[in-house]
Design a protein around this motif. Structure first.
Motif, mmCIF file in Angstrom:
data_model
loop_
_atom_site.group_PDB
_atom_site.id
_atom_site.type_symbol
_atom_site.label_atom_id
_atom_site.label_comp_id
_atom_site.label_asym_id
_atom_site.label_seq_id
_atom_site.Cartn_x
_atom_site.Cartn_y
_atom_site.Cartn_z
ATOM 1 N N THR A 1 -7.565 9.754 -2.181
ATOM 2 C CA THR A 1 -6.775 9.550 -0.967
ATOM 3 C C THR A 1 -7.667 9.061 0.176
ATOM 4 O OG1 THR A 1 -5.319 11.301 -1.686
ATOM 5 C CG2 THR A 1 -5.161 10.642 0.609
ATOM 6 N N CYS B 1 -4.787 7.866 9.858
ATOM 7 C CA CYS B 1 -5.247 8.364 8.554
ATOM 8 C C CYS B 1 -5.579 9.840 8.629
ATOM 9 C CB CYS B 1 -6.470 7.578 8.081
ATOM 10 S SG CYS B 1 -6.087 5.899 7.610
ATOM 11 N N GLY C 1 0.414 4.482 -2.272
ATOM 12 C CA GLY C 1 -0.211 5.638 -1.637
ATOM 13 C C GLY C 1 0.607 6.902 -1.766
ATOM 14 N N GLY D 1 -8.173 5.645 -0.296
ATOM 15 C CA GLY D 1 -6.957 4.933 0.074
ATOM 16 C C GLY D 1 -6.874 4.720 1.578
ATOM 17 N N ALA E 1 0.830 -1.210 0.000
ATOM 18 C CA ALA E 1 0.000 0.000 0.000
ATOM 19 C C ALA E 1 0.861 1.255 0.000
ATOM 20 C CB ALA E 1 -0.920 -0.001 1.215
#
Lengths: 529, 70, 191, 370
Positions: free
Chosen positions: A365, D49, A333, A368, A329
């Motif tokens: 994103t 995140c 990314g 993602g 990933a």
């Protein structure tokens, strides 16, 4: 395939424009005509699949069954998925490749024009067959676009046979398209257009084409096995005969995971063309981008079982696919950082294509991020097959793949038609789409985390509020696409004359051609410095 | 481009492939790579590195399992 | 230009060969997957081991082996293990039996498909003899006791205390007009 | 500028994730140790995140605001910096490796294989669950109990609309329960979010999962693998009771099973059978053949006026008992008891104008099932 370029495109045809009438489109071997056909077909499929999505969202607007019955609902989710993946996104990319690859590498046309004609004209028949299943007894395929056995074999409606043939035809079409792209890029580059100078869109397509050649036959294999199980008494996936339903999932996702990259790598290419143009700067880290895309292609074959964390893999298997997914990933990314760095200290303007590209970067994103969350195997036990997953892959595919296709259309449409797009209309379309997409898909994260499984026609009351919101968003997004249709038609019919270069920051061979681009791109190979 | 296209052997190819897997490569090295006319070298090395990657992740899993005493 | 034509043709042939290869690979995944399962015990697929060398049992520990009988859809037989679970020492050979009865008015053929949980343990359960090696044919109202002879491998990891051996019974009676069993074909018509 | 305005409500959404109550936006922390671990993992990766997002989008919006041509920004022509690229790849690598450690630990805990106190076999059927308490002789089906009228919007929907069943799975609190999952037909998936247990039920395979429910209460979940028409209508309901109450329940359930067997011996009138048959029909048959007995053309045959329900009784009994191979018609012989079978067959032979006047007795069923 016997055709050489000389017969088709050489001096004999040098001054000829398109033939007239319907024959032009039926028998065309011209890359621009075929590109146009692909793009219109994809738009038609996008609207068809979109209508199905709206039907789904309308049913889900409120708890209870209002509009459709569960059997039909399942057919809608299945057809929506299949049409969007194989009918809208993939043909749109092939269409863009047809239009742009020869112009970008200084070639007169695609390398195999007759095969090009073939690969397009298979598609309408494939999809006519697929859509006709809706009117068959027992209904259309109702087992989801992932068609897990035995629901898609022993328990499938009779129309599954037509579905299998339709998938075969689409596969053949995709493979022919891919072969054509590879042959064009490898054999028809203008003198001086070395591999290292290829625009990123061409690079991304070259790699995508190899991926297609690697996995479409596997898909063909898996549906062939289904066909044999259903009609010839074999037991690939039938536990009764010693087969294995889990094997189906392994083979399917062996195709399915690279397929995800097939739908996103050309988008990477498009965005990497658009952002530098409107930032008036070269792409940051072109070399890294090319290398990363190439390695993604190979590594994408190693993570397929992260779609199957709940089938009961042994611990070692779960760990393997979790680690592999997380490791892979990262290089994927961080390509987002390259786009951001390209914008940083640039000289930015915000025409419609740039707006779509920016939305792509932000929303892709976010998709993602949820992908990263899904890679954590223990947490995936809570996310798997819920609306969280639906939100994830729609963030990757709608503001990802679809937005990139729209960005590309707005970006190159002046080159194709010779007319500038109506910026105002384009911006309205963008903002409605952007708002609509987020209102539709963002609440899906919430209902998914709250416990709503995917592919259900009716739901418990605690999911009601966010579902209503999502449905409203879906209708905003859906109907705003009519503006897109209008914009495209308006741009074809008229508008301010486009200059050759169209956009101030545009670089690349295609912008050295007149607008609209002549019927045969580079009859005399350009000199690339 | 000035470099000799045949220059750089196994190690250089390996380095380029590893850079690809990692996703970062410099412009300078890229020019060097593409002055080579042997794509097979890179493809084979890519596949080999992928296999090594699989083996490494498997070892990682073994190691994690041994730590977790399972 | 002819040069280009040759180049294109060569490339197309190679790429098509690649496609054929990948199509074949799709099918090759089936046996590859079986090998993979056998090696890793993925999916709890059990292999039919046949006779094994008899060794001394490891009496220092015992594991519970639990038996399940499951009927697949449309399978009306009465089907259950006679012992729900037994305790065995790894390395010890043990025989148990399942009971089956065909309550219908016609002869039927069934195939039992074994599966082991946890999947990890599958490779340590050796079936020396098992009714699942063959299909079972029972006449109307006939009943039978079907034996399973098995050994748990002494290499069974320490942390596994219970193994579940489940058999799912599938109806593989061919749809012959007179209801007579003819072949071991399993075709079903869709809905 | 305009761009950022659209982001604000989003950030608002994200920040308010843990706060919002009525509109549930986040994973519930769950009611077992494993579920809480998973919830923690979920929150950690979520904030990671968010942090990455703030940095990336921050730089991006800074550029959008300050490096625009209309503000006179000139493009600076840098296009490569290997060091920066390597750095921004290594940092996420580091973060992910840090993530992998607790994730692996949790996963290993989930695969714990110590002995369980209770084994329950869970079998997925189209579209219901069957629970068998191994070694306890308790075996029953769990079917959606939400009335058809609520689904069709003819009645107001209840509080647990679509998440309620006739017979929930009953478990003792504080004990380790091992689930053995398999399926009768297609792939199903058994999920209870509060336990963080989600496992596929696959025909021909047996899968394993376990839970130690901590507090008594009712926990609801759903089938999560598309399994055909009524995939959305096969909820999972688990009732966790304190040990004594569970023991009592177990005893009662065994007694009820014995009573059921006895009732098969008694005489039943046509009216009694019809009344009971209608209930059975609505839970077991109406999903396909419809409450009206009209079926769904092309998929499920009508029973009203059908040759099966108005013709030979034995053929009718056979098809209900043994199903019809290759179709969705299941073998109900193993799913319903003799009384329910007799009742539902009687009902089908007399409802919707079939009016055969036939009455089928439990004894008749038992005979055919011999």
């Amino acid at each position: 395939m016997e055709t050489t370029l000389g017969q088709n495109l050489g001096d004999t045809h040098h001054d000829h424009g398109p033939a007239s009438g319907i024959g032009r489109w039926l028998f065309t071997t011209n890359h621009k005509d075929i590109g146009t056909l692909y793009l219109w077909f994809s738009l038609l499929m996008f609207l068809t699949g979109g209508t199905m999505a709206l039907l789904i969202r309308a049913e889900l607007f409120q708890p209870g069954l209002q509009l459709v019955q569960p059997e039909f609902f399942n057919q809608m989710t299945t057809m929506h998925g299949l049409i969007m993946v194989f009918g809208a996104v993939m043909p749109a990319f092939v269409g863009l490749a047809n239009w742009l690859v020869p112009m970008m590498i200084g070639a007169p046309d695609m390398a195999l024009p007759r095969m090009n004609n073939w690969s397009f004209w298979i598609l309408p028949f494939a999809f006519a067959m697929m859509i006709s299943t809706l009117f068959m007894e027992g209904g259309a395929p109702n087992f989801g676009w992932t068609f897990y056995a035995p629901l898609s074999t022993t328990y499938a409606p009779p129309s599954v046979t037509f579905f299998i043939f339709a998938v075969h035809m689409m596969g053949i079409s995709s493979i022919m398209g891919a072969i054509n792209v590879i042959a064009t890029i490898l054999n028809l580059r203008a003198p001086g257009m070395t591999m290292m100078k290829l625009p990123l869109f061409v690079w991304s397509w070259l790699i995508t084409a190899f991926l297609l050649i690697a996995v479409m036959p596997v898909l063909a294999g898996v549906v062939t096995m289904m066909l044999m199980d259903i009609h010839f008494g074999t037991s690939f996936f039938n536990a009764a005969g010693g087969g294995d339903p889990v094997l189906f999932q392994h083979v399917f996702w062996f195709f399915g995971h690279p397929e995800v990259y097939i739908m996103i790598l050309p988008a990477f290419g498009i965005i990497s063309e658009i952002i530098p143009t409107f930032a008036r700067k070269r792409l940051f880290g072109y070399a890294s981008m090319v290398y990363a895309i190439a390695s993604i292609a190979i590594l994408s074959f190693l993570v397929w079982a992260h779609h199957m964390f709940t089938v009961g893999l042994p611990l070692a298997g779960e760990l393997f696919f979790m680690f592999a997914t997380m490791l892979i990933a990262v290089p994927t990314g961080v390509k987002v950082f390259n786009w951001v760095a390209t914008m940083f200290r640039g000289s930015l303007t915000f025409e419609t294509p740039m707006l779509f590209a920016l939305a792509f970067v932000v929303l892709f994103t976010i998709g993602g991020f949820s992908g990263l969350m899904l890679a954590i195997a223990p947490a995936d036990f809570q996310y798997h097959d819920t609306y969280f997953v639906v939100a994830h892959f729609h963030y990757v595919l709608v503001p990802g793949a679809i937005f990139s296709i729209m960005a590309a259309t707005y970006f190159w449409l002046p080159k194709w038609t010779g007319h500038m797009i109506n910026e105002r209309m384009g911006k309205i379309h963008f903002w409605l789409s952007f708002v609509g997409v987020n209102i539709t898909f963002f609440p899906m994260h919430f209902v998914g985390l709250a416990g709503m499984p995917r592919r259900i026609p009716d739901y418990a009351l605690q999911f009601a509020d966010f579902n209503s919101v999502a449905s409203v968003g879906a209708f905003i997004f859906g109907f705003s696409q009519l503006l897109f249709l209008y914009n495209v038609i308006a741009c074809i019919r008229g508008g301010a004359r486009a200059t050759d270069r169209v956009w101030e920051g545009a670089h690349g061979l295609e912008w050295t051609l007149p607008s609209p681009a002549p019927y045969h791109s580079f009859s005399q190979p350009p000199v690339v410095k | 481009m000035a470099e000799d296209p045949q220059k750089g052997g196994f190690l250089k190819t390996l380095q380029s492939v590893l850079a690809a897997m990692f996703g970062v490569q410099s412009e300078h090295r890229r020019l060097e790579d593409f002055s080579s006319h042997k794509p097979w070298r890179f493809i084979l090395m890519g596949l080999a590195v992928a296999v090594v990657f699989v083996v490494l992740v498997m070892l990682l899993v073994r190691w994690a399992l041994s730590l977790g005493a399972v | 230009m002819d040069e280009l034509g040759r180049k294109n043709r060569r490339l197309v042939i190679r790429l098509l060969a690649g496609c054929v290869l990948m199509f074949g690979f799709g099918f090759a995944l089936v046996p590859l997957y079986d090998v993979f399962c056998r090696v890793t015990g993925l999916n709890g697929k059990v292999t039919n081991t046949g006779p094994v060398a008899i060794e001394d049992a490891d009496i220092s520990r015992s594991v519970r082996v639990q038996f399940l009988g499951v009927n697949n859809e449309g399978m009306p037989w009465e089907f259950r293990p006679l012992d729900e679970s037994v305790r065995v020492h790894p390395g010890e050979m043990r025989q148990i039996a399942f009971f089956a009865r065909n309550p219908t008015s016609r002869r039927m053929i069934a195939q039992a498909i074994p599966s082991v949980a946890p999947a990890e343990a599958a490779q340590y359960l050796h079936k020396v003899n098992c009714f699942c090696f063959d299909s079972q044919s029972l006449a109307s109202q006939e009943q039978v006791e079907m034996p399973v002879l098995f050994v748990i491998d002494k290499k069974l990891p320490e942390h596994i205390h219970t193994l579940t051996l489940s058999y799912t019974l599938f109806d593989i009676t061919p749809e012959a007009p007179d209801g007579q069993a003819l072949a071991s074909e399993t075709r079903r018509s869709p809905l | 500028m305009t761009k950022r305005i659209w982001l604000l409500p989003w950030i608002g959404f994200l920040v308010s994730l843990p706060a919002a109550a009525a509109w549930q936006v986040n994973l519930s922390p769950g009611h077992t140790a494993i579920a809480r671990d998973i919830h923690d993992l979920h929150m950690i990766i979520f904030w990671v995140c968010v942090a990455i997002g703030v940095v990336v989008f921050g730089v991006m919006f800074w550029s959008i605001l300050h490096h625009r041509k209309s503000k006179g920004a000139e493009a600076h022509h840098f296009h490569e910096n290997t060091v920066v690229e390597i750095l921004w790849t290594l940092i996420p690598f580091g973060i992910l490796i840090a993530m992998a450690v607790p994730a692996t630990a949790t996963l290993i805990r989930m695969y714990d294989s110590t002995e369980a106190d209770l084994d329950v076999q869970i079998t997925g059927y189209q579209w219901k669950w069957r629970y068998q308490y191994l070694g306890q002789d308790i075996d029953y089906f769990s079917v959606l109990s939400t009335p058809r009228e609520q689904i069709n919007n003819e009645e107001e929907k209840g509080e647990h609309y679509l998440l309620e069943v006739d017979n929930p799975l009953v478990l003792p609190a504080g004990k380790k329960v091992r689930f053995l999952l398999t399926s009768n037909d297609v792939i199903h998936s058994w999920w209870v979010p509060s336990f963080a247990v989600k496992k596929d039920a696959i025909p021909g395979f047996v899968n394993e999962a376990w839970v130690i429910p901590e507090e008594p209460g009712i926990y609801r979940g759903q089938c999560t693998e598309l399994c055909g028409k009524d995939h959305g209508f096969m909820p999972v309901v688990v009732e966790v009771k304190p040990q004594e109450e569970f023991d009592q329940w177990l005893a009662d359930a065994k007694a009820a099973a014995a009573e059921q067997a006895a009732s098969a011996e008694q005489e039943w009138t046509l009216e009694q059978l019809m009344q009971r048959g209608e209930q059975v029909y609505n839970t077991s048959c109406a999903a396909c053949h419809q409450a009206s007995g009209q079926g769904v053309p092309g998929a499920f045959p009508a029973l009203a006026g059908s040759p099966i329900t108005t013709g030979d009784i034995d053929a009718h009994i056979d098809i209900v008992l043994h199903g019809k191979a290759g179709t969705a018609m299941q073998a109900f012989g193993s799913q319903l008891n003799a009384v329910d079978l007799a009742a539902v067959i009687t009902f089908e032979r007399n409802a919707w104008g079939n009016d055969t006047g036939d009455s089928v007795s439990p004894q008749q069923i038992a005979e055919r099932n011999q």
